[in-house]
Design a protein around this motif. Sequence first.
Motif, short mmCIF file in Angstrom:
data_model
loop_
_atom_site.label_atom_id
_atom_site.label_comp_id
_atom_site.label_asym_id
_atom_site.label_seq_id
_atom_site.Cartn_x
_atom_site.Cartn_y
_atom_site.Cartn_z
N VAL A 254 0.83 -1.20 0.00
CA VAL A 254 0.00 0.00 0.00
C VAL A 254 0.87 1.25 0.00
N THR A 255 1.93 1.27 0.81
CA THR A 255 2.81 2.45 0.83
C THR A 255 3.51 2.62 -0.51
N GLU A 256 3.90 1.52 -1.12
CA GLU A 256 4.55 1.61 -2.44
C GLU A 256 3.56 2.10 -3.50
N ASN A 257 2.31 1.68 -3.39
CA ASN A 257 1.28 2.17 -4.31
C ASN A 257 1.11 3.68 -4.16
N ALA A 258 1.08 4.15 -2.93
CA ALA A 258 0.93 5.59 -2.68
C ALA A 258 2.12 6.36 -3.25
N ILE A 259 3.32 5.81 -3.10
CA ILE A 259 4.51 6.48 -3.66
C ILE A 259 4.40 6.58 -5.17
N GLU A 260 4.00 5.52 -5.82
CA GLU A 260 3.88 5.54 -7.28
C GLU A 260 2.82 6.55 -7.74
N ARG A 261 1.74 6.63 -6.99
CA ARG A 261 0.71 7.63 -7.33
C ARG A 261 1.25 9.04 -7.16
N LEU A 262 2.01 9.27 -6.10
CA LEU A 262 2.61 10.60 -5.90
C LEU A 262 3.60 10.93 -7.00
N ARG A 263 4.42 9.98 -7.37
CA ARG A 263 5.45 10.22 -8.40
C ARG A 263 4.85 10.52 -9.76
N SER A 264 3.61 10.14 -9.97
CA SER A 264 2.96 10.45 -11.25
C SER A 264 2.47 11.90 -11.29
N ILE A 265 2.54 12.58 -10.16
CA ILE A 265 2.09 13.98 -10.04
C ILE A 265 3.34 14.87 -10.04
N PRO A 266 3.29 16.04 -10.69
CA PRO A 266 4.43 16.95 -10.62
C PRO A 266 4.75 17.30 -9.16
N ALA A 267 6.03 17.45 -8.87
CA ALA A 267 6.50 17.67 -7.49
C ALA A 267 5.85 18.89 -6.86
N LYS A 268 5.63 19.94 -7.63
CA LYS A 268 5.05 21.17 -7.06
C LYS A 268 3.63 20.93 -6.54
N ASP A 269 2.96 19.88 -7.04
CA ASP A 269 1.58 19.59 -6.65
C ASP A 269 1.47 18.51 -5.56
N TRP A 270 2.59 18.01 -5.09
CA TRP A 270 2.54 16.96 -4.07
C TRP A 270 1.76 17.37 -2.83
N PRO A 271 2.05 18.53 -2.23
CA PRO A 271 1.32 18.87 -0.98
C PRO A 271 -0.19 18.98 -1.19
N ALA A 272 -0.60 19.54 -2.32
CA ALA A 272 -2.02 19.71 -2.59
C ALA A 272 -2.74 18.39 -2.83
N ASN A 273 -2.01 17.38 -3.30
CA ASN A 273 -2.63 16.10 -3.66
C ASN A 273 -2.36 14.98 -2.66
N ALA A 274 -1.56 15.23 -1.66
CA ALA A 274 -1.18 14.16 -0.72
C ALA A 274 -2.40 13.56 -0.04
N GLU A 275 -3.31 14.40 0.42
CA GLU A 275 -4.49 13.88 1.12
C GLU A 275 -5.39 13.06 0.19
N SER A 276 -5.57 13.53 -1.05
CA SER A 276 -6.43 12.79 -1.98
C SER A 276 -5.79 11.45 -2.38
N VAL A 277 -4.46 11.42 -2.51
CA VAL A 277 -3.77 10.16 -2.81
C VAL A 277 -3.94 9.19 -1.64
N ALA A 278 -3.75 9.68 -0.42
CA ALA A 278 -3.91 8.82 0.77
C ALA A 278 -5.34 8.28 0.85
N LYS A 279 -6.30 9.13 0.56
CA LYS A 279 -7.71 8.70 0.62
C LYS A 279 -8.00 7.66 -0.45
N ALA A 280 -7.49 7.87 -1.66
CA ALA A 280 -7.72 6.92 -2.75
C ALA A 280 -7.08 5.57 -2.46
N VAL A 281 -5.88 5.58 -1.91
CA VAL A 281 -5.20 4.32 -1.59
C VAL A 281 -5.93 3.61 -0.45
N THR A 282 -6.38 4.36 0.54
CA THR A 282 -7.12 3.77 1.66
C THR A 282 -8.41 3.12 1.17
#
Length: 132
Positions: free
Chosen positions: A57-85
């Motif tokens: 699950v943590t590796e899945n979340a990392i891959e989802r984050l890496r598909s997003i531009p770095a500047k958008d990581w903070p804005a999308n972190a919560e939605s990625v965590a929610k989607a993985v959960t």
Amino acid sequence: MRSIVSNPVRSRTGGVLIEAIVASMLLVTATTSLTRFVVSSRQLGIAADQQLAAKLVTENAIERLRSIPAKDWPANAESVAKAVTEASGISTQIEMSSFQIDQRQAWHATIRSQIGKDQLAVHENHAWKVVQ
């Protein structure tokens, strides 16, 4: 003068009884040990499966984050965590922190997944990305 004659039947019966008691105790001890081994190996197997699931699950979340531009990581972190959960059924949190590298901004993500309220299986992973 009295002669003392031992009764061979009685002494054999006593020996057989003692052997039966010892054999029963050995059998009970072996059965108890085997039962404990089976139970503990089953529990270890379940724990290993849960640890693997939390890691994936943590590796899945990392891959989802890496598909997003770095500047958008903070804005999308919560939605990625929610989607993985929601996809896995395993509670996942992502914490973001910024740092500087060669005068450029970068992000550090700490991804933590846990199974159960008692934190039976917890896995933590990290990802870093430089904003370009």
